[in-house]
Each structure stands twice: as structure tokens, then as C-alpha cells.
Design an enzyme around this catalytic site. Structure first.
Site, PDB file in Angstrom:
ATOM      1  N   HIS A   8      39.318  31.395  53.460  1.00  0.00           N
ATOM      2  CA  HIS A   8      39.045  31.779  52.075  1.00  0.00           C
ATOM      3  C   HIS A   8      39.939  32.954  51.681  1.00  0.00           C
ATOM      4  O   HIS A   8      40.021  33.955  52.394  1.00  0.00           O
ATOM      5  CB  HIS A   8      37.572  32.152  51.924  1.00  0.00           C
ATOM      6  N   ASN A  33      41.556  35.632  44.224  1.00  0.00           N
ATOM      7  CA  ASN A  33      40.396  35.020  44.875  1.00  0.00           C
ATOM      8  C   ASN A  33      39.791  34.026  43.896  1.00  0.00           C
ATOM      9  O   ASN A  33      39.180  34.422  42.899  1.00  0.00           O
ATOM     10  CB  ASN A  33      39.391  36.120  45.241  1.00  0.00           C
ATOM     11  N   CYS A  70      31.867  31.489  47.816  1.00  0.00           N
ATOM     12  CA  CYS A  70      33.193  31.308  48.413  1.00  0.00           C
ATOM     13  C   CYS A  70      33.198  30.388  49.618  1.00  0.00           C
ATOM     14  O   CYS A  70      34.268  29.973  50.078  1.00  0.00           O
ATOM     15  CB  CYS A  70      33.794  32.667  48.771  1.00  0.00           C
TER      16      CYS A  70
END
Length: 348
Positions: free
Chosen positions: A254, A284, A113
């Protein structure tokens, strides 16, 4: 400020065609829309159909970033992904070929990520050093392909997609110049976010448990570390480039979990209205999450030319990082298949 710098000149994003709502997941798993939404802030996500892989979504996002910048060629391509098409070779050269970019250098960056921030730093450094005059930086992941189909937690969180920025050589004083980076890692906690099997470690032992091929994470530890690492990295970078944190106009972190986002904002003393949030509509998306949030933020009017923007990420490795820029004026297409966000629909 003077000197050669990498400047953001284009931005694009793409989502695959299969939309999965929380209610859709509730038909397959022991979960509900309320359970998912209250814990994550996510209401839907998009996943790839069987015929589409990471290279495909990366090509789509890359093409949109090229169009945004009005260019057809670049000197370098860096692809951030933890779901490459193959363990070998890297996916970036295929993406460059399919975009018609010729025999340019192209390589993958695997930082989960945090991948987009790492890739952005890599390309920016090569431009600043004069190795390249332009670069396409893509964050693309198809995490739906590595999730346990019976795991309600991970399937609720992750979606697929790709986002990209085009960089070109300019000067540090112009709008869009990347002003600095802060990067870090802690390999002693590698098992916190991992796919245990499929690599050389497992292959050297000769035994394979198919369950080891699925993504796993330690949720509570991830939450604590994500908040701490992203806020500390952002604060260090802001101090280094001379930005008082309270002068940051937009934080594009993020898109992991709405609670993580608001906690990072609180640690930095930034109100919720300074956070760019789109995880409620895309989930996500791992390395794609920051550039996809940028696309949404620009198109909705949350991010405007001249804004001081901090980017920050946290992911497996463990890895973390931050980047900063004063945002330029860009022409950006909306994300396909996703109604444009308005300021009134931003996740709370």
C-alpha cells in the site's frame, strides 16, 4: 500445484483529471514542497472535480481491466471503497450497471487501505468455491471529498483514483494464479484511522459536529502499526506458500508513505529496488493504491511475467493483509494523464 484457483487476467487503472502539486498546496496551506516531499515522498496527487464521484472513477478503471483481459462480461463485481457514493445503497451495483455487466452480484468491501486485498480475497474465494467463474475487483476511493480543507497533513498525503483486476477461474499452477492470502484486523484500535461522524453511532446521539465528518488519523501510531502489520502479514503468507522471502521479486505494498514502504522492505530483507513505488506521482489513493502501483509496475517493466509478487496493505479498522502470485503476461494501458514511469524515475 493443482486445483481450481482465481487467476489474474486483466489489469487497469484510472486517475481523475485534476492534478495538484505540492506547490499548488503551498499556495493554500502553511506548507512547502520540501516539507511534504521529505516527510512523505509525495510530489503530486490527482483529485476529482465536483461532478465526479467514486462510482465514476471505478467505472473507468473497471473498463480498462475488462479491455486488458479482452472481455466484456464477468460473473461478479467486488468494489473496495471507503468513500461510497452514498451511505446506502452500496456503490458496486451502480458500477456494474454502468459497465453493462447486467444483473450480476455486486457488493462493496470497506477495509480502507487494505480494501483491495480484502476484495481480492473475497472474489478469489468465490471463484475457488465455484460460485463464479470470473470477477472484476476494483479498488476506488475519492478521499479528497472527506478531507478537512485546512489540514495540511491529510491533504498532502491523499489522492483520488481507481485500479482494477479481472480474475477468471483457472488452476493453481498457472501464471497469475492467486496462491494465498493472509488477513487480519484489530477493532480495539478503530479510532487510529477514522471518520468519527456520519454513521449510525453519531446519528443515534442526535448531535453532529461538522468537523466529525472529516478523516482523521494518528500519524505516529499508524506508521508503527503499518510497518509491523504489513511485514508480519507478508512474512506469514510467504512461509505458508513456501516462498523464502528473499526470493520475492517485487513487493507491491500500500502506497502510504515512502518511509513506511522502505521500512517494510527492510523488515523483510528486501532491497529498495524490489519495491514498486508510485506514490510520488499519485499520493496515497487508499483502496486504489495497490492496483495503481501494479499498473505502473507492469507498464514500466518493473514487474515482468514470472515474477514472484507480494501484495500487502494496512488500513483503518485496523485491518491488514497480504496476497501472492507469480505474475502473468498482461497488456496494460498507462495511467491517463500520467507520463509512464521509467526505472530511472522510481522514487528513492
Amino acid at each position: 500445484m493443482t486445483g481450481r484457483a482465481a487467476v489474474v487476467a486483466g489489469l487497469g487503472g484510472w486517475l481523475p483529471p485534476v492534478r495538484v502539486t505540492n506547490d499548488d498546496l503551498a499556495l493554500q496551506l502553511d506548507t512547502t514542497d520540501e516539507w511534504i516531499t521529505t516527510r512523505t515522498g509525495i510530489r503530486q496527487r490527482f483529485v476529482v472535480p465536483p461532478e465526479l464521484s467514486t462510482s465514476g472513477v471505478a467505472v473507468e478503471a473497471g473498463a480498462r481491466a475488462l479491455a486488458s483481459a479482452g472481455r466484456s462480461k464477468v460473473d461478479l463485481l467486488v468494489l473496495a471503497t471507503s468513500t461510497p457514493d452514498h451511505p446506502c445503497p452500496a456503490t458496486a451495483p451502480e458500477v456494474a450497471s454502468r459497465l453493462g455487466l447486467g444483473e450480476i452480484p455486486a457488493f462493496d468491501v470497506a477495509a480502507v487501505c487494505t480494501g483491495f486485498v480484502y476484495a481480492l480475497a473475497s472474489a478469489s474465494s468465490m471463484i475457488s468455491a465455484g460460485v463464479a467463474d470470473s470477477a472484476l475487483v476494483i479498488g476506488a476511493d475519492t478521499f479528497s471529498t472527506i478531507l478537512n480543507p485546512e489540514d495540511r497533513t491529510t491533504r498532502a498525503i491523499f489522492g483520488d483514483g481507481a485500479g482494477a483486476v479481472l480474475l477468471h477461474a483457472g488452476t493453481a499452477g498457472q501464471p497469475g494464479a492467486l496462491l494465498g492470502f493472509d488477513l487480519g484486523s484489530d477493532g480495539s484500535q478503530a479510532d487510529m484511522i477514522t471518520v468519527p461522524g456520519g454513521g449510525s453511532e453519531q446519528r443515534s446521539r442526535g448531535a453532529l459536529d461538522t468537523g466529525d465528518l472529516y478523516f482523521t488519523m494518528q500519524g505516529r501510531s499508524v506508521f508503527r502499526n503499518a510497518v509491523t502489520r504489513m511485514s508480519e502479514s507478508s512474512r506469514r503468507l510467504a512461509h505458508r506458500i513456501g516462498w523464502p522471502v528473499d526470493t520475492v521479486d517485487r513487493l507491491v505494498a500500500h502506497q502510504a508513505n515512502i518511509r513506511i514502504l522502505t521500512a517494510v522492505g527492510a523488515e523483510l530483507g528486501l532491497s529498495d529496488d524490489r519495491l514498486v513505488v508510485n506514490l510520488d506521482r499519485v499520493g496515497n489513493t487508499v483502496a486504489a493504491s495497490i492496483p495503481l502501483a501494479l499498473v505502473d509496475g507492469v507498464h514500466s517493466g518493473e514487474i515482468t511475467p514470472g515474477d514472484r509478487v507480494l501484495l500487502c496493505g494496512f488500513g483503518g479498522g485496523l485491518t491488514w493483509g497480504a496476497a501472492a502470485l507469480e505474475f502473468p503476461a498482461l497488456s496494460v494501458e498507462p495511467l491517463p494523464g500520467l507520463p509512464a514511469k521509467t526505472l530511472s524515475t522510481q522514487a528513492k
